[in-house]
Design a protein around this motif. Structure first.
Motif, PDB file in Angstrom:
ATOM      1  N   ARG A   1     -72.778 -53.243  -9.011  1.00  0.00           N
ATOM      2  CA  ARG A   1     -71.892 -52.202  -9.502  1.00  0.00           C
ATOM      3  C   ARG A   1     -72.374 -50.844  -8.993  1.00  0.00           C
ATOM      4  NH1 ARG A   1     -69.773 -51.401 -15.751  1.00  0.00           N
ATOM      5  NH2 ARG A   1     -67.814 -50.360 -15.151  1.00  0.00           N
ATOM      6  N   THR A   2     -71.435 -50.012  -8.564  1.00  0.00           N
ATOM      7  CA  THR A   2     -71.794 -48.689  -8.052  1.00  0.00           C
ATOM      8  C   THR A   2     -72.040 -47.724  -9.210  1.00  0.00           C
ATOM      9  OG1 THR A   2     -69.521 -47.878  -8.029  1.00  0.00           O
ATOM     10  CG2 THR A   2     -70.266 -49.111  -6.087  1.00  0.00           C
ATOM     11  N   PRO A   3     -72.718 -46.601  -8.952  1.00  0.00           N
ATOM     12  CA  PRO A   3     -72.923 -45.594 -10.008  1.00  0.00           C
ATOM     13  C   PRO A   3     -71.602 -45.070 -10.582  1.00  0.00           C
ATOM     14  CG  PRO A   3     -74.364 -45.159  -8.138  1.00  0.00           C
ATOM     15  CD  PRO A   3     -73.428 -46.246  -7.705  1.00  0.00           C
ATOM     16  N   GLN A   4     -70.541 -45.143  -9.786  1.00  0.00           N
ATOM     17  CA  GLN A   4     -69.232 -44.674 -10.257  1.00  0.00           C
ATOM     18  C   GLN A   4     -68.522 -45.715 -11.112  1.00  0.00           C
ATOM     19  OE1 GLN A   4     -70.161 -44.574  -6.918  1.00  0.00           O
ATOM     20  NE2 GLN A   4     -70.830 -42.437  -7.113  1.00  0.00           N
ATOM     21  N   GLY A   5     -69.078 -46.929 -11.183  1.00  0.00           N
ATOM     22  CA  GLY A   5     -68.486 -47.961 -12.030  1.00  0.00           C
ATOM     23  C   GLY A   5     -67.698 -49.020 -11.289  1.00  0.00           C
ATOM     24  N   GLY A   6     -67.640 -48.924  -9.940  1.00  0.00           N
ATOM     25  CA  GLY A   6     -66.870 -49.900  -9.174  1.00  0.00           C
ATOM     26  C   GLY A   6     -67.617 -51.202  -8.955  1.00  0.00           C
ATOM     27  N   TYR A   7     -66.879 -52.221  -8.558  1.00  0.00           N
ATOM     28  CA  TYR A   7     -67.436 -53.562  -8.340  1.00  0.00           C
ATOM     29  C   TYR A   7     -67.189 -53.999  -6.892  1.00  0.00           C
ATOM     30  CZ  TYR A   7     -67.676 -54.041 -13.444  1.00  0.00           C
ATOM     31  OH  TYR A   7     -67.960 -53.877 -14.782  1.00  0.00           O
TER      32      TYR A   7
ATOM     33  N   LYS B   1     -56.815 -56.742 -14.747  1.00  0.00           N
ATOM     34  CA  LYS B   1     -57.018 -56.062 -16.039  1.00  0.00           C
ATOM     35  C   LYS B   1     -58.280 -55.220 -16.065  1.00  0.00           C
ATOM     36  CE  LYS B   1     -54.623 -59.895 -18.290  1.00  0.00           C
ATOM     37  NZ  LYS B   1     -54.750 -61.096 -19.163  1.00  0.00           N
ATOM     38  N   CYS B   2     -58.995 -55.151 -14.957  1.00  0.00           N
ATOM     39  CA  CYS B   2     -60.236 -54.374 -14.908  1.00  0.00           C
ATOM     40  C   CYS B   2     -59.911 -52.878 -14.988  1.00  0.00           C
ATOM     41  CB  CYS B   2     -61.005 -54.681 -13.629  1.00  0.00           C
ATOM     42  SG  CYS B   2     -62.559 -53.763 -13.510  1.00  0.00           S
ATOM     43  N   GLU B   3     -60.227 -52.274 -16.091  1.00  0.00           N
ATOM     44  CA  GLU B   3     -59.884 -50.863 -16.315  1.00  0.00           C
ATOM     45  C   GLU B   3     -60.754 -49.919 -15.503  1.00  0.00           C
ATOM     46  OE1 GLU B   3     -57.480 -49.609 -18.027  1.00  0.00           O
ATOM     47  OE2 GLU B   3     -56.705 -51.405 -18.993  1.00  0.00           O
ATOM     48  N   GLU B   4     -61.968 -50.357 -15.158  1.00  0.00           N
ATOM     49  CA  GLU B   4     -62.928 -49.439 -14.542  1.00  0.00           C
ATOM     50  C   GLU B   4     -62.774 -49.287 -13.042  1.00  0.00           C
ATOM     51  OE1 GLU B   4     -63.651 -52.194 -16.138  1.00  0.00           O
ATOM     52  OE2 GLU B   4     -64.998 -51.857 -17.839  1.00  0.00           O
ATOM     53  N   ASP B   5     -62.052 -50.202 -12.379  1.00  0.00           N
ATOM     54  CA  ASP B   5     -62.050 -50.209 -10.919  1.00  0.00           C
ATOM     55  C   ASP B   5     -60.625 -50.348 -10.377  1.00  0.00           C
ATOM     56  OD1 ASP B   5     -62.441 -50.593  -8.211  1.00  0.00           O
ATOM     57  OD2 ASP B   5     -64.206 -51.855  -8.476  1.00  0.00           O
ATOM     58  N   LEU B   6     -60.050 -49.213  -9.986  1.00  0.00           N
ATOM     59  CA  LEU B   6     -58.688 -49.217  -9.456  1.00  0.00           C
ATOM     60  C   LEU B   6     -58.612 -49.971  -8.133  1.00  0.00           C
ATOM     61  CD1 LEU B   6     -55.988 -47.871 -10.413  1.00  0.00           C
ATOM     62  CD2 LEU B   6     -56.430 -46.084  -8.728  1.00  0.00           C
ATOM     63  N   GLN B   7     -59.663 -49.849  -7.318  1.00  0.00           N
ATOM     64  CA  GLN B   7     -59.668 -50.544  -6.020  1.00  0.00           C
ATOM     65  C   GLN B   7     -59.704 -52.057  -6.207  1.00  0.00           C
ATOM     66  OE1 GLN B   7     -62.229 -48.958  -2.850  1.00  0.00           O
ATOM     67  NE2 GLN B   7     -62.663 -47.240  -4.201  1.00  0.00           N
ATOM     68  N   LEU B   8     -60.370 -52.514  -7.242  1.00  0.00           N
ATOM     69  CA  LEU B   8     -60.365 -53.952  -7.519  1.00  0.00           C
ATOM     70  C   LEU B   8     -58.961 -54.416  -7.895  1.00  0.00           C
ATOM     71  CD1 LEU B   8     -61.581 -56.721  -8.043  1.00  0.00           C
ATOM     72  CD2 LEU B   8     -62.269 -55.906 -10.319  1.00  0.00           C
ATOM     73  N   ARG B   9     -58.278 -53.618  -8.731  1.00  0.00           N
ATOM     74  CA  ARG B   9     -56.902 -53.985  -9.083  1.00  0.00           C
ATOM     75  C   ARG B   9     -56.018 -54.031  -7.830  1.00  0.00           C
ATOM     76  NH1 ARG B   9     -55.275 -49.880 -13.551  1.00  0.00           N
ATOM     77  NH2 ARG B   9     -57.410 -49.129 -13.394  1.00  0.00           N
ATOM     78  N   ALA B  10     -56.241 -53.089  -6.897  1.00  0.00           N
ATOM     79  CA  ALA B  10     -55.460 -53.087  -5.656  1.00  0.00           C
ATOM     80  C   ALA B  10     -55.741 -54.350  -4.834  1.00  0.00           C
ATOM     81  CB  ALA B  10     -55.789 -51.844  -4.840  1.00  0.00           C
ATOM     82  N   ALA B  11     -57.028 -54.698  -4.711  1.00  0.00           N
ATOM     83  CA  ALA B  11     -57.385 -55.886  -3.924  1.00  0.00           C
ATOM     84  C   ALA B  11     -56.823 -57.154  -4.568  1.00  0.00           C
ATOM     85  CB  ALA B  11     -58.905 -55.988  -3.808  1.00  0.00           C
TER      86      ALA B  11
ATOM     87  N   GLY C   1     -46.906 -46.959 -16.849  1.00  0.00           N
ATOM     88  CA  GLY C   1     -46.953 -45.514 -17.019  1.00  0.00           C
ATOM     89  C   GLY C   1     -48.343 -44.936 -16.871  1.00  0.00           C
ATOM     90  N   ARG C   2     -49.306 -45.768 -16.506  1.00  0.00           N
ATOM     91  CA  ARG C   2     -50.691 -45.321 -16.323  1.00  0.00           C
ATOM     92  C   ARG C   2     -51.026 -45.320 -14.830  1.00  0.00           C
ATOM     93  NH1 ARG C   2     -53.610 -49.681 -19.706  1.00  0.00           N
ATOM     94  NH2 ARG C   2     -55.472 -48.565 -18.997  1.00  0.00           N
ATOM     95  N   GLU C   3     -52.192 -44.776 -14.498  1.00  0.00           N
ATOM     96  CA  GLU C   3     -52.610 -44.762 -13.103  1.00  0.00           C
ATOM     97  C   GLU C   3     -52.775 -46.200 -12.598  1.00  0.00           C
ATOM     98  OE1 GLU C   3     -55.990 -42.748 -10.206  1.00  0.00           O
ATOM     99  OE2 GLU C   3     -56.460 -43.125 -12.307  1.00  0.00           O
ATOM    100  N   GLN C   4     -52.135 -46.489 -11.497  1.00  0.00           N
ATOM    101  CA  GLN C   4     -52.171 -47.846 -10.937  1.00  0.00           C
ATOM    102  C   GLN C   4     -52.245 -47.783  -9.413  1.00  0.00           C
ATOM    103  OE1 GLN C   4     -52.594 -50.349 -12.759  1.00  0.00           O
ATOM    104  NE2 GLN C   4     -51.796 -49.804 -14.787  1.00  0.00           N
ATOM    105  N   PRO C   5     -52.667 -48.861  -8.767  1.00  0.00           N
ATOM    106  CA  PRO C   5     -52.649 -48.915  -7.294  1.00  0.00           C
ATOM    107  C   PRO C   5     -51.220 -49.197  -6.817  1.00  0.00           C
ATOM    108  CG  PRO C   5     -53.497 -50.979  -8.169  1.00  0.00           C
ATOM    109  CD  PRO C   5     -53.263 -50.078  -9.352  1.00  0.00           C
ATOM    110  N   LEU C   6     -50.388 -48.163  -6.820  1.00  0.00           N
ATOM    111  CA  LEU C   6     -48.946 -48.348  -6.606  1.00  0.00           C
ATOM    112  C   LEU C   6     -48.628 -48.987  -5.259  1.00  0.00           C
ATOM    113  CD1 LEU C   6     -47.602 -44.999  -8.110  1.00  0.00           C
ATOM    114  CD2 LEU C   6     -47.406 -47.300  -9.088  1.00  0.00           C
TER     115      LEU C   6
END
Length: 261
Positions: free
Chosen positions: A57-63, A90-100, A124-129
Protein backbone atom coordinates in the motif's frame (compact mmCIF):
# COMPACT_ATOMS: atom_id res chain seq x y z
CA UNK A 1 1.45 -17.01 2.54
CA UNK A 2 4.59 -15.05 1.68
CA UNK A 3 7.79 -16.83 0.64
CA UNK A 4 11.40 -15.63 0.64
CA UNK A 5 12.39 -13.29 -2.16
CA UNK A 6 13.95 -15.05 -5.14
CA UNK A 7 16.38 -13.49 -7.61
CA UNK A 8 15.39 -15.99 -10.29
CA UNK A 9 13.95 -14.30 -13.39
CA UNK A 10 10.32 -14.90 -14.24
CA UNK A 11 10.30 -16.93 -17.42
CA UNK A 12 7.46 -19.40 -16.88
CA UNK A 13 3.92 -19.49 -15.45
CA UNK A 14 5.12 -21.52 -12.46
CA UNK A 15 7.88 -18.99 -11.72
CA UNK A 16 5.40 -16.13 -11.98
CA UNK A 17 2.91 -17.85 -9.68
CA UNK A 18 5.68 -18.42 -7.13
CA UNK A 19 6.82 -14.80 -7.47
CA UNK A 20 3.28 -13.61 -6.79
CA UNK A 21 3.80 -14.95 -3.26
CA UNK A 22 7.17 -13.21 -2.79
CA UNK A 23 8.00 -11.05 0.21
CA UNK A 24 9.10 -8.31 -2.23
CA UNK A 25 6.16 -6.16 -3.32
CA UNK A 26 7.85 -5.09 -6.56
CA UNK A 27 8.38 -8.71 -7.54
CA UNK A 28 4.74 -9.49 -6.76
CA UNK A 29 3.66 -6.52 -8.89
CA UNK A 30 5.81 -7.67 -11.81
CA UNK A 31 4.54 -11.23 -11.43
CA UNK A 32 0.94 -10.03 -11.69
CA UNK A 33 1.83 -8.07 -14.82
CA UNK A 34 3.61 -11.11 -16.32
CA UNK A 35 0.66 -13.42 -15.64
CA UNK A 36 -1.73 -11.01 -17.35
CA UNK A 37 0.52 -10.36 -20.33
CA UNK A 38 0.91 -14.09 -20.94
CA UNK A 39 -2.74 -14.81 -20.14
CA UNK A 40 -1.96 -17.62 -17.69
CA UNK A 41 -5.41 -19.05 -16.95
CA UNK A 42 -4.20 -20.97 -13.90
CA UNK A 43 -3.42 -17.57 -12.30
CA UNK A 44 -7.08 -16.55 -12.08
CA UNK A 45 -7.59 -17.61 -8.46
CA UNK A 46 -4.23 -16.27 -7.15
CA UNK A 47 -4.86 -12.96 -8.91
CA UNK A 48 -8.35 -12.78 -7.38
CA UNK A 49 -6.73 -13.32 -3.98
CA UNK A 50 -4.30 -10.48 -4.78
CA UNK A 51 -7.32 -8.18 -5.16
CA UNK A 52 -7.65 -8.36 -1.37
CA UNK A 53 -3.93 -7.74 -0.70
CA UNK A 54 -3.15 -5.47 2.25
CA UNK A 55 0.66 -5.78 2.27
CA UNK A 56 1.43 -3.44 -0.62
CA UNK A 57 0.00 0.00 0.00
CA UNK A 58 1.29 3.47 -0.88
CA UNK A 59 1.52 6.32 1.68
CA UNK A 60 -1.45 7.89 -0.13
CA UNK A 61 -3.56 4.79 0.55
CA UNK A 62 -3.49 3.17 -2.90
CA UNK A 63 -3.09 -0.54 -3.63
CA UNK A 64 -0.63 -1.04 -6.55
CA UNK A 65 -0.73 -4.84 -6.49
CA UNK A 66 -4.53 -4.90 -6.43
CA UNK A 67 -4.61 -2.57 -9.44
CA UNK A 68 -2.17 -4.72 -11.40
CA UNK A 69 -4.07 -7.88 -10.46
CA UNK A 70 -7.29 -6.30 -11.78
CA UNK A 71 -5.59 -5.39 -15.07
CA UNK A 72 -4.21 -8.93 -15.39
CA UNK A 73 -7.65 -10.42 -14.76
CA UNK A 74 -9.02 -8.21 -17.51
CA UNK A 75 -6.47 -9.76 -19.86
CA UNK A 76 -7.47 -13.28 -18.79
CA UNK A 77 -11.18 -12.49 -19.46
CA UNK A 78 -12.23 -15.31 -17.15
CA UNK A 79 -15.79 -14.86 -15.74
CA UNK A 80 -14.62 -16.68 -12.62
CA UNK A 81 -12.99 -13.39 -11.59
CA UNK A 82 -16.22 -11.38 -11.78
CA UNK A 83 -17.24 -11.57 -8.08
CA UNK A 84 -13.77 -10.56 -6.88
CA UNK A 85 -13.65 -7.66 -9.33
CA UNK A 86 -17.12 -6.51 -8.26
CA UNK A 87 -15.85 -6.51 -4.67
CA UNK A 88 -12.87 -4.41 -5.79
CA UNK A 89 -15.28 -1.80 -7.18
CA UNK A 90 -16.28 -1.09 -3.57
CA UNK A 91 -12.79 -0.01 -2.48
CA UNK A 92 -13.37 3.51 -1.18
CA UNK A 93 -9.69 4.35 -0.74
CA UNK A 94 -8.40 3.74 -4.27
CA UNK A 95 -10.10 5.32 -7.28
CA UNK A 96 -7.52 3.83 -9.65
CA UNK A 97 -8.34 0.36 -8.38
CA UNK A 98 -12.02 0.95 -9.09
CA UNK A 99 -11.05 2.09 -12.61
CA UNK A 100 -8.92 -1.02 -13.21
CA UNK A 101 -11.71 -3.28 -11.91
CA UNK A 102 -14.29 -1.57 -14.15
CA UNK A 103 -12.03 -1.96 -17.18
CA UNK A 104 -11.52 -5.63 -16.38
CA UNK A 105 -15.23 -6.25 -15.98
CA UNK A 106 -15.86 -4.57 -19.33
CA UNK A 107 -13.26 -6.83 -20.95
CA UNK A 108 -14.72 -9.97 -19.37
CA UNK A 109 -18.24 -9.09 -20.52
CA UNK A 110 -20.10 -10.78 -17.67
CA UNK A 111 -23.60 -9.29 -17.19
CA UNK A 112 -23.36 -9.82 -13.42
CA UNK A 113 -21.25 -6.65 -13.34
CA UNK A 114 -23.91 -4.42 -14.91
CA UNK A 115 -25.96 -3.35 -11.83
CA UNK A 116 -22.79 -2.61 -9.89
CA UNK A 117 -21.30 -0.47 -12.66
CA UNK A 118 -24.58 1.41 -13.15
CA UNK A 119 -24.86 2.03 -9.41
CA UNK A 120 -21.40 3.61 -9.37
CA UNK A 121 -22.25 5.76 -12.39
CA UNK A 122 -25.39 7.02 -10.69
CA UNK A 123 -23.94 7.38 -7.20
CA UNK A 124 -23.33 11.11 -7.44
CA UNK A 125 -19.91 10.62 -5.86
CA UNK A 126 -16.42 10.81 -7.32
CA UNK A 127 -15.97 7.85 -9.65
CA UNK A 128 -13.63 6.70 -12.46
CA UNK A 129 -16.11 7.93 -15.07
CA UNK A 130 -13.98 7.18 -18.13
CA UNK A 131 -13.55 3.53 -17.14
CA UNK A 132 -17.18 3.13 -16.09
CA UNK A 133 -18.54 4.56 -19.36
CA UNK A 134 -16.20 2.40 -21.45
CA UNK A 135 -17.15 -0.72 -19.50
CA UNK A 136 -20.85 0.00 -19.92
CA UNK A 137 -20.30 0.45 -23.65
CA UNK A 138 -18.44 -2.86 -23.87
CA UNK A 139 -21.27 -4.55 -21.99
CA UNK A 140 -23.84 -2.83 -24.28
CA UNK A 141 -25.78 -1.31 -21.39
CA UNK A 142 -27.87 1.11 -23.43
CA UNK A 143 -30.39 1.92 -20.67
CA UNK A 144 -28.09 4.68 -19.36
CA UNK A 145 -27.84 6.48 -22.72
CA UNK A 146 -29.42 9.70 -21.45
CA UNK A 147 -26.93 10.02 -18.62
CA UNK A 148 -24.00 9.18 -20.88
CA UNK A 149 -25.06 11.87 -23.35
CA UNK A 150 -24.68 14.46 -20.59
CA UNK A 151 -20.99 13.52 -20.31
CA UNK A 152 -20.35 14.90 -23.80
CA UNK A 153 -20.14 18.24 -21.98
CA UNK A 154 -18.03 17.01 -19.05
CA UNK A 155 -14.98 19.17 -18.12
CA UNK A 156 -12.66 16.20 -18.80
CA UNK A 157 -11.99 15.63 -22.51
CA UNK A 158 -11.20 11.98 -21.80
CA UNK A 159 -14.66 11.53 -20.27
CA UNK A 160 -16.14 13.32 -23.30
CA UNK A 161 -14.34 10.84 -25.59
CA UNK A 162 -15.52 7.88 -23.52
CA UNK A 163 -19.09 9.15 -23.91
CA UNK A 164 -18.60 9.59 -27.67
CA UNK A 165 -17.19 6.04 -27.89
CA UNK A 166 -20.23 4.66 -26.01
CA UNK A 167 -22.67 6.60 -28.20
CA UNK A 168 -20.95 5.51 -31.43
CA UNK A 169 -21.19 1.87 -30.40
CA UNK A 170 -24.91 2.43 -29.77
CA UNK A 171 -25.85 4.57 -32.78
CA UNK A 172 -23.07 4.06 -35.36
CA UNK A 173 -23.38 7.81 -36.11
CA UNK A 174 -20.13 9.25 -37.61
CA UNK A 175 -20.40 12.44 -35.53
CA UNK A 176 -19.15 10.53 -32.50
CA UNK A 177 -16.08 9.15 -34.31
CA UNK A 178 -15.33 12.64 -35.63
CA UNK A 179 -15.46 13.97 -32.08
CA UNK A 180 -12.79 11.51 -30.96
CA UNK A 181 -10.68 12.01 -34.09
CA UNK A 182 -10.36 15.72 -33.23
CA UNK A 183 -8.43 14.73 -30.12
CA UNK A 184 -5.81 12.93 -32.23
CA UNK A 185 -4.37 16.37 -33.01
CA UNK A 186 -4.70 17.73 -29.47
CA UNK A 187 -1.69 19.52 -27.95
CA UNK A 188 -1.80 17.13 -24.99
CA UNK A 189 -0.03 13.89 -25.95
CA UNK A 190 -1.96 11.90 -23.36
CA UNK A 191 -5.25 12.95 -24.95
CA UNK A 192 -3.93 11.90 -28.36
CA UNK A 193 -3.01 8.48 -26.96
CA UNK A 194 -6.37 8.14 -25.23
CA UNK A 195 -8.19 9.01 -28.46
CA UNK A 196 -6.19 6.36 -30.34
CA UNK A 197 -7.26 3.71 -27.84
CA UNK A 198 -10.90 4.84 -28.04
CA UNK A 199 -10.78 4.56 -31.83
CA UNK A 200 -9.08 1.18 -31.62
CA UNK A 201 -11.93 -0.01 -29.43
CA UNK A 202 -14.54 1.26 -31.89
CA UNK A 203 -12.97 -0.79 -34.68
CA UNK A 204 -14.13 1.36 -37.63
CA UNK A 205 -12.08 1.65 -40.83
CA UNK A 206 -12.30 5.46 -40.85
CA UNK A 207 -10.84 5.38 -37.35
CA UNK A 208 -7.90 3.36 -38.68
CA UNK A 209 -7.13 5.99 -41.31
CA UNK A 210 -7.23 8.74 -38.67
CA UNK A 211 -4.89 6.77 -36.40
CA UNK A 212 -2.47 6.23 -39.28
CA UNK A 213 -2.17 9.99 -39.78
CA UNK A 214 -2.06 10.97 -36.09
CA UNK A 215 0.94 12.48 -34.30
CA UNK A 216 1.53 9.48 -32.03
CA UNK A 217 4.20 6.79 -31.85
CA UNK A 218 4.08 4.13 -34.56
CA UNK A 219 4.03 1.41 -31.91
CA UNK A 220 0.78 2.89 -30.57
CA UNK A 221 -0.64 3.14 -34.08
CA UNK A 222 0.30 -0.49 -34.71
CA UNK A 223 -1.32 -1.70 -31.50
CA UNK A 224 -4.63 -0.04 -32.32
CA UNK A 225 -4.53 -1.09 -35.98
CA UNK A 226 -4.30 -4.68 -34.77
CA UNK A 227 -7.31 -4.11 -32.50
CA UNK A 228 -9.34 -2.78 -35.45
CA UNK A 229 -8.20 -5.71 -37.61
CA UNK A 230 -9.30 -8.15 -34.92
CA UNK A 231 -12.71 -6.45 -34.79
CA UNK A 232 -12.99 -6.69 -38.58
CA UNK A 233 -12.20 -10.40 -38.55
CA UNK A 234 -14.81 -11.04 -35.82
CA UNK A 235 -17.53 -8.89 -37.45
CA UNK A 236 -20.81 -10.69 -38.12
CA UNK A 237 -22.58 -7.77 -39.80
CA UNK A 238 -20.51 -7.43 -42.97
CA UNK A 239 -20.45 -9.44 -46.17
CA UNK A 240 -17.42 -11.56 -46.97
CA UNK A 241 -16.41 -9.08 -49.68
CA UNK A 242 -16.68 -6.10 -47.30
CA UNK A 243 -14.68 -7.90 -44.67
CA UNK A 244 -12.02 -8.92 -47.19
CA UNK A 245 -11.61 -5.34 -48.45
CA UNK A 246 -11.40 -3.94 -44.93
CA UNK A 247 -8.76 -6.50 -43.96
CA UNK A 248 -6.77 -5.73 -47.10
CA UNK A 249 -6.66 -2.01 -46.25
CA UNK A 250 -5.75 -2.68 -42.62
CA UNK A 251 -3.03 -5.20 -43.46
CA UNK A 252 -1.47 -2.71 -45.87
CA UNK A 253 -1.51 -0.03 -43.16
CA UNK A 254 0.06 -2.43 -40.66
CA UNK A 255 2.76 -3.43 -43.16
CA UNK A 256 3.58 0.25 -43.76
CA UNK A 257 3.92 0.85 -40.02
CA UNK A 258 6.10 -2.22 -39.50
CA UNK A 259 8.49 -1.02 -42.20
CA UNK A 260 8.84 2.29 -40.36
CA UNK A 261 9.59 0.71 -36.97
Amino acid sequence: MMVTQSDAPICSPSAALEALQSSDNQIRYYAAWWLGKHQVESACVPLCEALADEAYRTPQGGYPLRRQAARALGQLKNPQATPALIAALKCEEDLQLRAAAAEALGAIGDDRAVPHLVALLQSGREQPLEALIEALGSLQVWSVREQIESFLNHPSERVQCAAARYLYLLTQEPQYIERIVRNLSHDNAYLRWSAAFDLGAIGHLSAAKAIQEAKIANSLKLLNMKRILAAALESETETAAEKQEKCRVLMQAIDDLLIQL
